[in-house]
Design an enzyme around this catalytic site. Structure first.
Site, PDB file in Angstrom:
ATOM      1  N   TYR A 155      -2.043   9.711   8.718  1.00 19.05           N
ATOM      2  CA  TYR A 155      -2.061   8.949   7.462  1.00 19.05           C
ATOM      3  C   TYR A 155      -0.768   8.157   7.304  1.00 19.05           C
ATOM      4  O   TYR A 155      -0.793   6.966   6.954  1.00 19.05           O
ATOM      5  CB  TYR A 155      -2.247   9.908   6.290  1.00 19.05           C
ATOM      6  CG  TYR A 155      -2.308   9.237   4.940  1.00 19.05           C
ATOM      7  CD1 TYR A 155      -3.436   8.522   4.558  1.00 19.05           C
ATOM      8  CD2 TYR A 155      -1.244   9.330   4.044  1.00 19.05           C
ATOM      9  CE1 TYR A 155      -3.500   7.908   3.307  1.00 19.05           C
ATOM     10  CE2 TYR A 155      -1.303   8.721   2.798  1.00 19.05           C
ATOM     11  CZ  TYR A 155      -2.427   8.004   2.435  1.00 19.05           C
ATOM     12  OH  TYR A 155      -2.489   7.392   1.205  1.00 19.05           O
ATOM     13  N   LYS A 159      -0.213   3.947   7.021  1.00 18.03           N
ATOM     14  CA  LYS A 159       0.437   3.271   5.897  1.00 18.03           C
ATOM     15  C   LYS A 159       1.700   2.531   6.330  1.00 18.03           C
ATOM     16  O   LYS A 159       2.041   1.490   5.754  1.00 18.03           O
ATOM     17  CB  LYS A 159       0.728   4.281   4.785  1.00 18.03           C
ATOM     18  CG  LYS A 159      -0.537   4.841   4.130  1.00 18.03           C
ATOM     19  CD  LYS A 159      -1.464   3.728   3.627  1.00 18.03           C
ATOM     20  CE  LYS A 159      -2.703   4.267   2.940  1.00 18.03           C
ATOM     21  NZ  LYS A 159      -3.584   3.184   2.445  1.00 18.03           N
ATOM     22  N   ILE A 188      -1.368  10.350  -7.065  1.00 21.96           N
ATOM     23  CA  ILE A 188      -2.131   9.862  -8.208  1.00 21.96           C
ATOM     24  C   ILE A 188      -3.374  10.731  -8.340  1.00 21.96           C
ATOM     25  O   ILE A 188      -4.051  11.023  -7.349  1.00 21.96           O
ATOM     26  CB  ILE A 188      -2.533   8.383  -8.014  1.00 21.96           C
ATOM     27  CG1 ILE A 188      -1.308   7.527  -7.675  1.00 21.96           C
ATOM     28  CG2 ILE A 188      -3.239   7.860  -9.276  1.00 21.96           C
ATOM     29  CD1 ILE A 188      -0.215   7.532  -8.732  1.00 21.96           C
ATOM     30  N   THR A 190      -6.610  11.354  -8.412  1.00 20.88           N
ATOM     31  CA  THR A 190      -7.895  10.762  -8.067  1.00 20.88           C
ATOM     32  C   THR A 190      -8.698  11.779  -7.262  1.00 20.88           C
ATOM     33  O   THR A 190      -8.266  12.917  -7.065  1.00 20.88           O
ATOM     34  CB  THR A 190      -7.689   9.501  -7.217  1.00 20.88           C
ATOM     35  OG1 THR A 190      -7.055   9.886  -5.984  1.00 20.88           O
ATOM     36  CG2 THR A 190      -6.814   8.481  -7.933  1.00 20.88           C
TER      37      THR A 190
END
Length: 251
Positions: A155, A159, A188, A190
């Site tokens: 990941y 990014k 965040i 989510t």
């Protein structure tokens, strides 16, 4: 204030979380919003919410891992509304675990969505914007694009790639009326946050505690900076990545 009145905004990954919050915010600000993603029922629900609030929106189903679908998405956007002014390339996935446990499937899953999806999106968004004099593109990075995070190697790599792509693309079109930036959130709350923590209260509290501000963020707290980067208020900002991280990067 209808900051984006008469503007057309395309958002990938707009069916939930940050993408959905941004679609709703752009709709409220007067934009015509193309809500795109793989999940049609969720996408149509976002469109209905925008329309119910007095805005205009259309759902277009797309898998950003397929370049032909991305090309069709941009073409349908222009066919529907006549132009493209803003694109928020939000679609992304997370792949967690030690590098030594990573499989080729993990790599493909992450890079095909997070990197190839951004490349394909910009490839077709830029020419569409040039036809009407320019625009603004915001890519989705992460604090993981600026630092290392153990246990999230693939990941993090995707990014970091988004950060580099954003800079290069911004330089290539800087004199052509298109600004390209990235937004780099911390944690965040989510669906991705829930998957990452497994819904475990200890893990949730640990993640919240990593932010000096004392909490994790909400999707609207990323949507607002995205609207800023897309607006004329950010007219001298291009090629940068805006950390929206509750102080994480200051530590």
């Amino acid at each position: 204030m209808k900051t984006f009145e008469n503007k057309v905004v395309l958002i990938t990954g707009a069916t939930s979380g940050i993408g959905k919050a941004s679609a709703l915010a752009f709709g409220k600000a007067g934009a015509k919003v193309i809500v795109s993603g793989r999940r049609e029922s969720e996408g149509q629900a976002v469109v209905a919410e925008i329309v119910a609030a007095g805005g205009g929106a259309t759902f277009i189903q797309v898998d950003v891992r397929q370049e032909s679908q991305v090309q069709a998405l941009v073409e349908k956007t222009v066919a529907t509304y006549g132009r493209l002014d803003v694109a928020f390339n939000k679609a992304g996935v997370e792949v967690m675990g030690p590098m030594t446990d990573a499989t080729e499937s993990d790599f493909r899953k992450a890079f095909d969505t997070n990197v190839l999806g951004v490349i394909a999106s910009m490839k077709y968004e830029i020419p569409a914007m040039l036809k009407t004099g320019g625009g603004s593109i915001i890519n989705t990075s992460s604090i993981a694009g600026q630092i290392g995070l153990a246990g999230a190697g693939i990941y993090v790599a995707t990014k970091h790639a988004v950060e580099g792509l954003t800079k290069i693309a911004a330089l290539e079109v800087a004199k052509l009326g298109i600004r390209i930036n990235a937004v780099a959130p911390a944690a965040i709350e989510t669906e991705m946050f829930t998957r990452f923590t497994g819904g475990n209260e200890d893990a949730i509290n640990y993640m919240r505690g990593m932010h000096p501000i004392g909490r994790s963020g909400q999707p609207r707290e990323i949507a607002d900076p995205v609207l800023f980067l897309a607006s004329d208020a950010a007219s001298f900002i291009t090629g940068t990545s805006l950390a929206v991280d509750g102080g994480w990067m200051a530590q």
